[in-house]
Design an enzyme around this catalytic site. Structure first.
Site, PDB file in Angstrom:
ATOM      1  N   ASP A  52      -0.640  29.181 -21.432  1.00 32.64           N
ATOM      2  CA  ASP A  52      -1.896  29.905 -21.216  1.00 32.64           C
ATOM      3  C   ASP A  52      -3.073  29.050 -21.672  1.00 32.64           C
ATOM      4  O   ASP A  52      -3.223  28.774 -22.861  1.00 32.64           O
ATOM      5  CB  ASP A  52      -1.866  31.202 -22.043  1.00 32.64           C
ATOM      6  CG  ASP A  52      -3.134  32.012 -21.873  1.00 32.64           C
ATOM      7  OD1 ASP A  52      -3.201  32.799 -20.918  1.00 32.64           O
ATOM      8  OD2 ASP A  52      -4.079  31.843 -22.686  1.00 32.64           O
ATOM      9  N   TYR A  57     -11.286  26.649 -23.250  1.00 31.06           N
ATOM     10  CA  TYR A  57     -10.544  25.925 -24.303  1.00 31.06           C
ATOM     11  C   TYR A  57     -10.746  24.413 -24.180  1.00 31.06           C
ATOM     12  O   TYR A  57     -10.378  23.674 -25.075  1.00 31.06           O
ATOM     13  CB  TYR A  57      -9.033  26.232 -24.250  1.00 31.06           C
ATOM     14  CG  TYR A  57      -8.653  27.685 -24.320  1.00 31.06           C
ATOM     15  CD1 TYR A  57      -9.558  28.660 -24.720  1.00 31.06           C
ATOM     16  CD2 TYR A  57      -7.373  28.107 -23.979  1.00 31.06           C
ATOM     17  CE1 TYR A  57      -9.200  29.997 -24.755  1.00 31.06           C
ATOM     18  CE2 TYR A  57      -7.006  29.445 -24.026  1.00 31.06           C
ATOM     19  CZ  TYR A  57      -7.929  30.380 -24.407  1.00 31.06           C
ATOM     20  OH  TYR A  57      -7.564  31.706 -24.440  1.00 31.06           O
ATOM     21  N   LYS A  82      -8.227  30.312 -16.920  1.00 31.66           N
ATOM     22  CA  LYS A  82      -9.244  31.364 -16.852  1.00 31.66           C
ATOM     23  C   LYS A  82     -10.614  30.769 -16.568  1.00 31.66           C
ATOM     24  O   LYS A  82     -10.954  29.703 -17.088  1.00 31.66           O
ATOM     25  CB  LYS A  82      -9.325  32.126 -18.192  1.00 31.66           C
ATOM     26  CG  LYS A  82      -7.972  32.492 -18.773  1.00 31.66           C
ATOM     27  CD  LYS A  82      -8.087  33.287 -20.061  1.00 31.66           C
ATOM     28  CE  LYS A  82      -6.768  33.343 -20.791  1.00 31.66           C
ATOM     29  NZ  LYS A  82      -6.450  32.175 -21.605  1.00 31.66           N
ATOM     30  N   HIS A 118     -12.128  35.452 -17.497  1.00 30.49           N
ATOM     31  CA  HIS A 118     -11.863  35.437 -18.951  1.00 30.49           C
ATOM     32  C   HIS A 118     -12.466  36.639 -19.697  1.00 30.49           C
ATOM     33  O   HIS A 118     -11.832  37.199 -20.579  1.00 30.49           O
ATOM     34  CB  HIS A 118     -12.396  34.123 -19.535  1.00 30.49           C
ATOM     35  CG  HIS A 118     -11.728  33.704 -20.803  1.00 30.49           C
ATOM     36  ND1 HIS A 118     -11.578  32.389 -21.158  1.00 30.49           N
ATOM     37  CD2 HIS A 118     -11.175  34.413 -21.819  1.00 30.49           C
ATOM     38  CE1 HIS A 118     -10.951  32.316 -22.326  1.00 30.49           C
ATOM     39  NE2 HIS A 118     -10.706  33.530 -22.751  1.00 30.49           N
TER      40      HIS A 118
HETATM   41  N1  LIG Z   1      -8.120  36.022 -23.244  1.00 32.34           N
HETATM   42  C1  LIG Z   1      -8.705  35.840 -24.401  1.00 32.34           C
HETATM   43  O1  LIG Z   1      -9.879  36.225 -24.611  1.00 32.34           O
HETATM   44  C2  LIG Z   1      -7.950  35.155 -25.512  1.00 32.34           C
HETATM   45  C3  LIG Z   1      -8.467  35.175 -26.820  1.00 32.34           C
HETATM   46  C4  LIG Z   1      -7.736  34.552 -27.827  1.00 32.34           C
HETATM   47  C5  LIG Z   1      -6.524  33.930 -27.525  1.00 32.34           C
HETATM   48  N2  LIG Z   1      -6.051  33.892 -26.237  1.00 32.34           N
HETATM   49  C6  LIG Z   1      -4.765  33.221 -25.905  1.00 32.34           C
HETATM   50  O2  LIG Z   1      -3.738  33.800 -26.710  1.00 32.34           O
HETATM   51  C7  LIG Z   1      -3.033  32.763 -27.384  1.00 32.34           C
HETATM   52  C8  LIG Z   1      -2.431  33.285 -28.664  1.00 32.34           C
HETATM   53  O3  LIG Z   1      -3.439  33.731 -29.540  1.00 32.34           O
HETATM   54  P1  LIG Z   1      -3.845  32.910 -30.849  1.00 32.34           P
HETATM   55  O4  LIG Z   1      -3.610  31.478 -30.580  1.00 32.34           O
HETATM   56  O5  LIG Z   1      -5.189  33.353 -31.228  1.00 32.34           O
HETATM   57  O6  LIG Z   1      -2.937  33.461 -31.981  1.00 32.34           O
HETATM   58  P2  LIG Z   1      -1.418  33.942 -32.226  1.00 32.34           P
HETATM   59  O7  LIG Z   1      -0.489  33.322 -31.275  1.00 32.34           O
HETATM   60  O8  LIG Z   1      -1.462  35.393 -32.324  1.00 32.34           O
HETATM   61  O9  LIG Z   1      -1.175  33.402 -33.685  1.00 32.34           O
HETATM   62  C9  LIG Z   1      -1.262  32.083 -34.009  1.00 32.34           C
HETATM   63  C10 LIG Z   1      -1.065  31.950 -35.504  1.00 32.34           C
HETATM   64  O10 LIG Z   1       0.164  32.550 -35.913  1.00 32.34           O
HETATM   65  C11 LIG Z   1       0.979  31.614 -36.578  1.00 32.34           C
HETATM   66  N3  LIG Z   1       2.357  31.830 -36.114  1.00 32.34           N
HETATM   67  C12 LIG Z   1       2.863  31.606 -34.879  1.00 32.34           C
HETATM   68  N4  LIG Z   1       4.173  31.949 -34.828  1.00 32.34           N
HETATM   69  C13 LIG Z   1       4.503  32.413 -36.066  1.00 32.34           C
HETATM   70  C14 LIG Z   1       5.692  32.918 -36.630  1.00 32.34           C
HETATM   71  N5  LIG Z   1       6.824  33.020 -35.920  1.00 32.34           N
HETATM   72  N6  LIG Z   1       5.671  33.311 -37.940  1.00 32.34           N
HETATM   73  C15 LIG Z   1       4.545  33.220 -38.670  1.00 32.34           C
HETATM   74  N7  LIG Z   1       3.372  32.740 -38.184  1.00 32.34           N
HETATM   75  C16 LIG Z   1       3.352  32.348 -36.887  1.00 32.34           C
HETATM   76  C17 LIG Z   1       0.454  30.251 -36.190  1.00 32.34           C
HETATM   77  O11 LIG Z   1       0.546  29.353 -37.261  1.00 32.34           O
HETATM   78  P3  LIG Z   1       1.391  27.964 -37.115  1.00 32.34           P
HETATM   79  O12 LIG Z   1       0.754  27.193 -36.024  1.00 32.34           O
HETATM   80  O13 LIG Z   1       1.255  27.331 -38.453  1.00 32.34           O
HETATM   81  O14 LIG Z   1       2.814  28.384 -36.794  1.00 32.34           O
HETATM   82  C18 LIG Z   1      -1.023  30.523 -35.911  1.00 32.34           C
HETATM   83  O15 LIG Z   1      -1.758  30.431 -37.093  1.00 32.34           O
HETATM   84  C19 LIG Z   1      -4.105  31.675 -27.540  1.00 32.34           C
HETATM   85  O16 LIG Z   1      -3.577  30.440 -27.902  1.00 32.34           O
HETATM   86  C20 LIG Z   1      -4.749  31.727 -26.190  1.00 32.34           C
HETATM   87  O17 LIG Z   1      -3.961  31.016 -25.257  1.00 32.34           O
HETATM   88  C21 LIG Z   1      -6.752  34.524 -25.243  1.00 32.34           C
END
Ligand SMILES: NC(=O)c1ccc[n+]([C@@H]2O[C@H](COP(=O)([O-])OP(=O)(O)OC[C@H]3O[C@@H](n4cnc5c(N)ncnc54)[C@H](OP(=O)(O)O)[C@@H]3O)[C@@H](O)[C@H]2O)c1
Length: 269
Positions: A52, A57, A82, A118
């Site tokens: 994604d 980004y 997006k 987005h």
């Molecule tokens: N459409 C939108 O508006 C929007 C907004 C925000 C995000 N997104 C998308 O959603 C994706 C995911 O969201 P996100 O990146 O904000 O956050 P996330 O995936 O919810 O969380 C990432 C965090 O969780 C930790 N983590 C991951 N797996 C883990 C596990 N098994 N146990 C413990 N901690 C864990 C990671 O640390 P480590 O790296 O140290 O493991 C990182 O700090 C984004 O990368 C992006 O592609 C979309």
């Protein structure tokens, strides 16, 4: 890899990898792009085939580079990108086209599997106008499916009612304390697949503790419990980790099933 079927008939892997800090200095969202494909290649090795990304980004080119470096066929992957809900990209049809062309070029691909608006903005007519350009790209085969992100019921409903092609996906924030059930249930009812962004962020220590207790019954972590809860209710997840072990753990959610009682407890977190 388990999939859900989009309303277009296309199979959408139920888990993918987020990328919003990949290929950036210090893994900072605003960090400079350094072209580092380590985490994406690590994720491909772990078994991820769904990624994604987004124009915002700034790392579509890093995703494209990693796909090339993987030496795997393009059709093994499901790539989402997006287009920003910003004037620069919706001012007119040419501005929208510029965005789509920018994504195709940066990802170095002939087509994108799923392309989302987005964010919504405060003009439904303009959003429909952007949507119509995306529909034309679906006709050309350059976008295989199109959808939205962060849309509420009114915004999604407007596109469903007025668009020629129904949105396939609505990607929204969803995690403990903010499951976003109203829009998720509305999307499901409309046969628009809900997808959870930030599935593992903003989880309080207290919630982690409670979810770890649930996880202990299944020999799973709090994070695996959250991801399993989402996929069991038909929500696609895109967790992101920079750590190989956690990337792998996040995929290990297909060998257990939560009890109804546990799901009820999780939904209250
Ligand atoms: N459409 C939108 O508006 C929007 C907004 C925000 C995000 N997104 C998308 O959603 C994706 C995911 O969201 P996100 O990146 O904000 O956050 P996330 O995936 O919810 O969380 C990432 C965090 O969780 C930790 N983590 C991951 N797996 C883990 C596990 N098994 N146990 C413990 N901690 C864990 C990671 O640390 P480590 O790296 O140290 O493991 C990182 O700090 C984004 O990368 C992006 O592609 C979309």
């Amino acid at each position: 890899m388990e999939t859900v079927t989009l309303n277009t008939g296309i199979k959408f892997p139920i888990i993918g990898s987020g990328t919003n800090t990949f290929g950036k200095v210090d893994h900072a969202y605003q960090g400079e792009i350094n072209g580092d494909t380590t985490e994406i290649l690590m994720a491909i090795d772990a078994g991820y085939r769904h990624f994604d990304t987004a124009i915002s980004y700034r790392n579509e080119s890093v995703v494209g580079k990693a796909l090339g470096e993987s030496k795997k066929a393009r059709n093994e992957f499901f790539i989402t990108s997006k287009i920003p809900g910003k004037q620069e990209y919706y001012a007119d049809k040419e501005a929208v086209k510029k965005g789509v062309k920018q994504s195709l070029q940066a990802l170095n691909t002939a087509y994108i599997d799923l392309y989302l608006i987005h964010h919504p903005w405060d003009n439904l007519v303009q959003m429909l106008s952007m949507w119509q350009v995306l529909e034309d790209y679906v006709d050309q085969g350059k976008l295989k499916a199109i959808g939205v992100s962060n849309f509420n019921e009114k915004e999604l409903g407007y596109l469903i009612e007025n668009g020629r092609i129904k949105p396939a996906v609505n990607q929204v924030e969803s995690h403990p304390r903010n499951w976003n059930d109203v829009i998720i249930n509305y999307s499901l009812a409309q046969e628009v697949v809900p997808e959870a962004w930030g599935p593992l962020t903003r989880v309080s220590d207290q919630a982690k503790e409670k979810l770890s207790e649930i996880g202990a019954k299944y020999n799973k972590t709090w994070a695996q419990v959250i991801l399993r809860y989402q996929i069991e209710r038909g929500v696609v997840v895109i967790p992101k980790s920079h750590n190989q072990k956690r990337q792998e753990q996040n995929l290990e959610i297909f060998d257990f099933k939560l009890s109804d009682e546990d799901k009820q407890f999780i939904s209250a977190q």
